[in-house]
Design a protein around this motif. Structure first.
Motif, short mmCIF file in Angstrom:
data_model
loop_
_atom_site.label_atom_id
_atom_site.label_comp_id
_atom_site.label_asym_id
_atom_site.label_seq_id
_atom_site.Cartn_x
_atom_site.Cartn_y
_atom_site.Cartn_z
N MET A 1 -8.33 -4.87 1.09
CA MET A 1 -7.64 -4.76 -0.19
C MET A 1 -8.35 -5.69 -1.17
N SER A 2 -8.74 -5.16 -2.28
CA SER A 2 -9.47 -5.96 -3.27
C SER A 2 -8.54 -6.94 -3.97
N GLU B 1 -8.32 -7.26 -7.12
CA GLU B 1 -7.72 -6.52 -8.24
C GLU B 1 -6.52 -5.70 -7.79
N TYR B 2 -6.62 -5.06 -6.63
CA TYR B 2 -5.52 -4.25 -6.12
C TYR B 2 -4.31 -5.12 -5.79
N PHE C 1 -9.14 4.03 -1.15
CA PHE C 1 -9.22 3.62 -2.55
C PHE C 1 -10.36 4.36 -3.21
N ASP C 2 -10.06 5.05 -4.29
CA ASP C 2 -11.07 5.81 -5.04
C ASP C 2 -11.86 6.74 -4.13
N LYS D 1 -0.62 -4.85 -7.68
CA LYS D 1 0.63 -4.61 -6.95
C LYS D 1 1.60 -5.77 -7.13
N TYR E 1 -7.54 1.79 4.44
CA TYR E 1 -6.93 2.25 3.19
C TYR E 1 -7.89 3.22 2.52
N TYR F 1 0.83 -1.22 0.00
CA TYR F 1 0.00 0.00 0.00
C TYR F 1 0.86 1.26 0.00
#
Length: 106
Positions: free
Chosen positions: A89-90, A92-93, A81-82, A97, A79, A64
């Motif tokens: 944490m998704s 996709e994320y 996000f958007d 990473k 976190y 992150y």
């Protein structure tokens, strides 16, 4: 090495762990690269510079922040996000990473 750090009292950690496990099932991440570490006390947190639950490190770098942790936070982690605050944490994320890290290693 991917290290998933958490403590049991954080309700969002299990969702992030499930997202990581989904990437393992999809063969995006090799299970042999993953270490799951339960942080059981503030003393454990201090020894590992734990950033809060959940935290994912790749070779010691927090995915992150992009930095090696240098302090301790023994609490649930949030976190942004958007523009939204979340403790998860998704999938996709995590995948993004992980793939960015793999490119840097080449």
């Amino acid at each position: 090495m991917i290290e998933f750090q958490y403590f049991n009292d954080c309700p969002k950690a299990s969702t992030t762990l499930n997202n990581l496990k989904t990437l393992i099932k999809k063969n995006v991440i090799n299970i042999n690269e993953v270490k799951i570490v339960e942080i059981e006390s503030p003393e454990d947190a201090a020894k590992l510079n734990f950033q809060g639950s959940p935290t994912i490190l790749i070779n010691g770098i927090d995915i992150y922040t992009g930095e090696i942790p240098d302090n301790t936070n023994f609490s649930c982690r949030y976190y942004l996000f958007d523009g939204k605050r979340t403790g998860i944490m998704s999938e996709e994320y995590i995948k993004l990473k992980y793939e960015q890290y793999k490119i840097k290693q080449k």
